[in-house]
Design a protein around this motif. Structure first.
Motif, PDB file in Angstrom:
ATOM      1  N   LYS A 147       0.811  -1.212   0.000  1.00 12.89           N
ATOM      2  CA  LYS A 147       0.000   0.000   0.000  1.00 12.89           C
ATOM      3  C   LYS A 147       0.848   1.268   0.000  1.00 12.89           C
ATOM      4  CE  LYS A 147      -3.446   2.227   2.985  1.00 12.89           C
ATOM      5  NZ  LYS A 147      -4.176   2.052   4.262  1.00 12.89           N
ATOM      6  N   GLU A 148       1.879   1.309   0.823  1.00 16.26           N
ATOM      7  CA  GLU A 148       2.642   2.550   1.012  1.00 16.26           C
ATOM      8  C   GLU A 148       3.528   2.896  -0.186  1.00 16.26           C
ATOM      9  OE1 GLU A 148       4.718   2.305   4.730  1.00 16.26           O
ATOM     10  OE2 GLU A 148       2.872   1.982   5.879  1.00 16.26           O
ATOM     11  N   VAL A 149       3.900   1.910  -0.991  1.00 10.95           N
ATOM     12  CA  VAL A 149       4.726   2.207  -2.163  1.00 10.95           C
ATOM     13  C   VAL A 149       3.894   2.466  -3.403  1.00 10.95           C
ATOM     14  CG1 VAL A 149       6.739   0.949  -1.309  1.00 10.95           C
ATOM     15  CG2 VAL A 149       5.052  -0.238  -2.754  1.00 10.95           C
ATOM     16  N   GLY A 150       2.591   2.175  -3.328  1.00 11.63           N
ATOM     17  CA  GLY A 150       1.729   2.482  -4.457  1.00 11.63           C
ATOM     18  C   GLY A 150       1.167   1.301  -5.219  1.00 11.63           C
ATOM     19  N   ILE A 151       1.308   0.085  -4.689  1.00 14.07           N
ATOM     20  CA  ILE A 151       0.684  -1.071  -5.332  1.00 14.07           C
ATOM     21  C   ILE A 151      -0.831  -0.833  -5.379  1.00 14.07           C
ATOM     22  CG2 ILE A 151       0.243  -3.551  -5.171  1.00 14.07           C
ATOM     23  CD1 ILE A 151       3.144  -2.904  -5.854  1.00 14.07           C
ATOM     24  N   ASP A 152      -1.440  -1.090  -6.517  1.00 13.15           N
ATOM     25  CA  ASP A 152      -2.874  -0.854  -6.674  1.00 13.15           C
ATOM     26  C   ASP A 152      -3.708  -2.053  -6.244  1.00 13.15           C
ATOM     27  OD1 ASP A 152      -3.174   1.865  -8.098  1.00 13.15           O
ATOM     28  OD2 ASP A 152      -1.611   0.863  -9.259  1.00 13.15           O
ATOM     29  N   VAL A 153      -3.206  -3.248  -6.515  1.00 14.34           N
ATOM     30  CA  VAL A 153      -3.948  -4.465  -6.168  1.00 14.34           C
ATOM     31  C   VAL A 153      -2.956  -5.593  -5.961  1.00 14.34           C
ATOM     32  CG1 VAL A 153      -4.284  -5.110  -8.603  1.00 14.34           C
ATOM     33  CG2 VAL A 153      -5.866  -5.978  -6.853  1.00 14.34           C
ATOM     34  N   MET A 154      -3.273  -6.493  -5.030  1.00 19.09           N
ATOM     35  CA  MET A 154      -2.387  -7.621  -4.752  1.00 19.09           C
ATOM     36  C   MET A 154      -3.187  -8.913  -4.647  1.00 19.09           C
ATOM     37  SD  MET A 154       0.279  -8.365  -1.600  1.00 19.09           S
ATOM     38  CE  MET A 154      -0.888  -7.942  -0.309  1.00 19.09           C
ATOM     39  N   SER A 155      -2.672  -9.944  -5.305  1.00 18.24           N
ATOM     40  CA  SER A 155      -3.145 -11.305  -5.079  1.00 18.24           C
ATOM     41  C   SER A 155      -2.396 -11.837  -3.860  1.00 18.24           C
ATOM     42  CB  SER A 155      -2.853 -12.186  -6.300  1.00 18.24           C
ATOM     43  OG  SER A 155      -3.402 -11.639  -7.469  1.00 18.24           O
ATOM     44  N   PHE A 156      -3.124 -12.067  -2.770  1.00 13.85           N
ATOM     45  CA  PHE A 156      -2.512 -12.423  -1.489  1.00 13.85           C
ATOM     46  C   PHE A 156      -2.603 -13.936  -1.300  1.00 13.85           C
ATOM     47  CE2 PHE A 156      -2.373 -13.162   3.032  1.00 13.85           C
ATOM     48  CZ  PHE A 156      -1.514 -12.206   3.545  1.00 13.85           C
ATOM     49  N   GLY A 157      -1.436 -14.590  -1.230  1.00  8.15           N
ATOM     50  CA  GLY A 157      -1.393 -16.044  -1.182  1.00  8.15           C
ATOM     51  C   GLY A 157      -1.743 -16.640   0.162  1.00  8.15           C
ATOM     52  N   GLY A 158      -2.472 -17.749   0.115  1.00 14.31           N
ATOM     53  CA  GLY A 158      -2.774 -18.515   1.316  1.00 14.31           C
ATOM     54  C   GLY A 158      -2.363 -19.969   1.186  1.00 14.31           C
ATOM     55  N   THR A 159      -2.610 -20.550   0.018  1.00 12.54           N
ATOM     56  CA  THR A 159      -2.415 -21.986  -0.161  1.00 12.54           C
ATOM     57  C   THR A 159      -0.968 -22.410  -0.009  1.00 12.54           C
ATOM     58  OG1 THR A 159      -4.251 -21.898  -1.746  1.00 12.54           O
ATOM     59  CG2 THR A 159      -2.957 -23.911  -1.688  1.00 12.54           C
ATOM     60  N   PHE A 212      -5.865  -1.876  -2.965  1.00  9.18           N
ATOM     61  CA  PHE A 212      -5.442  -0.652  -2.286  1.00  9.18           C
ATOM     62  C   PHE A 212      -5.988   0.564  -3.030  1.00  9.18           C
ATOM     63  CE2 PHE A 212      -2.086  -3.883  -1.642  1.00  9.18           C
ATOM     64  CZ  PHE A 212      -2.253  -4.068  -0.280  1.00  9.18           C
ATOM     65  N   ASN A 213      -6.215   0.412  -4.307  1.00  8.97           N
ATOM     66  CA  ASN A 213      -6.858   1.440  -5.115  1.00  8.97           C
ATOM     67  C   ASN A 213      -8.351   1.140  -5.116  1.00  8.97           C
ATOM     68  OD1 ASN A 213      -7.883   3.105  -7.136  1.00  8.97           O
ATOM     69  ND2 ASN A 213      -6.086   2.887  -8.445  1.00  8.97           N
TER      70      ASN A 213
END
Length: 342
Positions: free
Chosen positions: A191-203, A216-217
């Motif tokens: 978020k703080e560096v400007g990433i707009d969207v993230m696929s957040f891994g769980g598996t 984040f956007n």
């Protein structure tokens, strides 16, 4: 039974805390399609980490997370810039291009990491109706070669993208390993560096199934729920994905699990590089080790302890550690390497 393999962190089991969360959420009835207390709790857990001004969508798998992320920011005449080794290019069967309609513009790299200089090679023909229009830069953190972007590297790319009216997607299937390596806060490299969207891994990090997409956007994400439904990524019993995330996010379990797998990979690398016929090809910054070994020994080693060949031409292999890799696993495999390669 032979030595536990080093094929993939997808081969690993499930954290006990995740099993417990699934068991607890399995009893009784709850509203479907995310309108339940477990989903509400998991979203709140993510906001504790990344701040209130985010949107969270749960999906089945990593490919679905990447498609949902990228679909929100692109039209069919757009292009997505990514490393040549990116999962969206190599291992998703053309799913991104089929589902978004966008063209992937790939960039050769040595270590899996993009930079502004490399991205510049595709920054042409804006406004030209005969050419696809670059709209998203997709970064993998950690990269497919096990390397990690620093905060400054990410910020430079995000600033460059936004200056050109473009967006940045992070494929974070192993983002926990990157955060554990950097010792930073999760928001500081997203978020703080400007990433707009993230696929957040769980598996790959101790869950049975399920991933999350974090926007984040939030100006872009308001209608993503309709895209998720069309992509068949809306789980009717969303609580079973959400409950797992609450379990792994509690008390930083996700980061502890990632730190362990990173440490096991470092131990394996340290042992392997003592063998003269083994050459490490990448810095070991996360939970993957890449090495060139004698070609004629690969099959014999795989028969004893499974792993993948990364580059057949170079006889380069990949060894992946997981949250449940043990010191004994490392010792046994290192002994096998010495036995066969020395």
């Amino acid at each position: 039974m032979g030595i536990r393999g080093f094929g993939s962190d997808n081969f690993s089991g499930v954290l006990p805390e995740v099993f417990k969360a699934l068991e607890e959420s399995a009893y009784g009835h709850a509203h479907s399609y995310g309108e339940d207390s477990y989903t509400e709790k998991a979203v709140a857990d993510f906001k504790e980490i990344f701040g209130e001004d985010i949107d969270v969508y749960f999906v089945y798998n990593g490919t679905g997370a990447n498609i949902l992320s990228l679909s929100a920011f692109t039209n069919s005449y757009n292009a997505i810039i990514c490393a040549e080794t990116a999962h969206i290019n190599v291992d998703e069967c053309g799913a991104i291009e089929k589902q978004t309609g966008s063209k992937l513009l790939t960039v050769p790299t040595f270590d899996g990491k993009l930079n502004v200089g490399l991205i510049q090679n595709h920054m042409h023909h804006f406004g030209d109706q005969h050419h696809v229009q670059p709209k998203v830069i997709s970064l993998t953190q950690c990269t497919e070669l096990g390397t990690v972007y620093s905060r400054d590297e990410l910020k430079e790319i995000c600033d460059f993208a936004h200056a050109h009216d473009m967006y940045v997607h992070m494929d974070g299937a192993r983002v926990a390993n990157a955060i554990a390596h950097l010792g930073c806060s999760p928001a500081s490299i997203t978020k703080e560096v400007g990433i707009d969207v993230m696929s957040f891994g769980g598996t790959k990090n101790g869950m049975m199934f399920g991933e999350a997409v974090i926007f984040f956007n939030t100006r872009i994400s308001k209608e993503v729920k309709y895209i998720r439904k069309q992509l068949m990524q809306l789980h009717s019993k969303t609580r079973f994905i959400a409950a797992q995330f609450s379990a792994v996010l509690k008390n930083d379990l996700w980061l502890k699990a990632a730190a362990h797998s990173n440490a096991m990979a470092k131990n394996l690398a340290n042992a392997a590089e003592q063998i003269p016929s083994v050459t490490l090809t990448q810095k070991v910054e996360a939970n993957e080790v890449f090495a060139i070994i004698p070609r004629d020994k690969i099959q014999k080693l795989q028969d004893e302890c499974f792993f993948y060949v990364w580059d057949e031409d170079a006889a380069e292999v990949r060894w992946v550690c997981s949250f449940d890799t043990t010191e004994n696993d490392i010792v046994e495999f290192a002994n096998l390497l010495r036995q066969e390669l020395c």
